[in-house]
Scaffold this active site. Sequence first.
Site, PDB file in Angstrom:
ATOM      1  N   MET A  38      15.727 -34.818  10.286  1.00  0.00           N
ATOM      2  CA  MET A  38      15.934 -34.680   8.846  1.00  0.00           C
ATOM      3  C   MET A  38      14.608 -34.621   8.088  1.00  0.00           C
ATOM      4  O   MET A  38      13.638 -35.252   8.492  1.00  0.00           O
ATOM      5  CB  MET A  38      16.743 -35.865   8.307  1.00  0.00           C
ATOM      6  CG  MET A  38      18.127 -35.988   8.908  1.00  0.00           C
ATOM      7  SD  MET A  38      18.981 -37.482   8.354  1.00  0.00           S
ATOM      8  CE  MET A  38      19.392 -36.993   6.681  1.00  0.00           C
ATOM      9  N   GLY A  43      10.260 -41.263  10.178  1.00  0.00           N
ATOM     10  CA  GLY A  43       9.846 -40.758  11.493  1.00  0.00           C
ATOM     11  C   GLY A  43       9.536 -39.274  11.479  1.00  0.00           C
ATOM     12  O   GLY A  43       8.528 -38.836  12.054  1.00  0.00           O
ATOM     13  N   CYS A  44      10.373 -38.508  10.824  1.00  0.00           N
ATOM     14  CA  CYS A  44      10.168 -37.051  10.773  1.00  0.00           C
ATOM     15  C   CYS A  44       8.940 -36.707   9.931  1.00  0.00           C
ATOM     16  O   CYS A  44       8.168 -35.819  10.291  1.00  0.00           O
ATOM     17  CB  CYS A  44      11.414 -36.369  10.223  1.00  0.00           C
ATOM     18  SG  CYS A  44      12.876 -36.601  11.267  1.00  0.00           S
ATOM     19  N   THR A  45       8.770 -37.421   8.835  1.00  0.00           N
ATOM     20  CA  THR A  45       7.606 -37.178   7.988  1.00  0.00           C
ATOM     21  C   THR A  45       6.324 -37.480   8.757  1.00  0.00           C
ATOM     22  O   THR A  45       5.378 -36.682   8.747  1.00  0.00           O
ATOM     23  CB  THR A  45       7.687 -38.016   6.698  1.00  0.00           C
ATOM     24  OG1 THR A  45       8.882 -37.641   5.994  1.00  0.00           O
ATOM     25  CG2 THR A  45       6.481 -37.782   5.805  1.00  0.00           C
ATOM     26  N   LEU A  48       5.614 -34.697  11.402  1.00  0.00           N
ATOM     27  CA  LEU A  48       5.123 -33.436  10.855  1.00  0.00           C
ATOM     28  C   LEU A  48       3.781 -33.610  10.142  1.00  0.00           C
ATOM     29  O   LEU A  48       2.971 -32.681  10.135  1.00  0.00           O
ATOM     30  CB  LEU A  48       6.174 -32.799   9.947  1.00  0.00           C
ATOM     31  CG  LEU A  48       7.460 -32.390  10.697  1.00  0.00           C
ATOM     32  CD1 LEU A  48       8.452 -31.755   9.737  1.00  0.00           C
ATOM     33  CD2 LEU A  48       7.184 -31.472  11.862  1.00  0.00           C
TER      34      LEU A  48
END
Length: 153
Positions: A38, A43-45, A48
């Site tokens: 998402m 975690g995703c931020t 990336l």
Amino acid sequence: MLSIGQPAPIFIAESTQGIIALNEYIGKRPIVLIFYPMDETPGCTAQLCAVRDAKEEYARYNALVVGINPASVAKHNKFAEHHGFDFPLIYDMGSKINEMYKVGKMLFGLLPQKRTVYVIGLDGKIAYAHRGSPSTEEILQAIAHPPGAEADE
């Protein structure tokens, strides 16, 4: 999950930087596909942002790095602008790319996909496959030393 040595499935999809046709990059650049659940989650931020911060390292290998999840291009644009991502975030409409790459769903389908990273070598085959969020160093090693590269030297 696809195995190392398998041909990478080809796709065409919308992204924050226009249409991405994977076949236009096969044989020209190593490709890093980052499937993440998402936009705007911690975690995703972080995953990336690590790509953003390693821009020069990926550029040394002329690698195309893309993030992929089913969020719309509008949501991806907002996420990319908020964090200064200058690499494409792909809209995986209907999770078709997810299915092609056998990324799968997690937590009884509540989250859209498992965190997975693939590196596609110049030969168009999977050179690296990893569930989770591998370090930048691990991904760069996979780009620098794809399977079978020693045999060619």
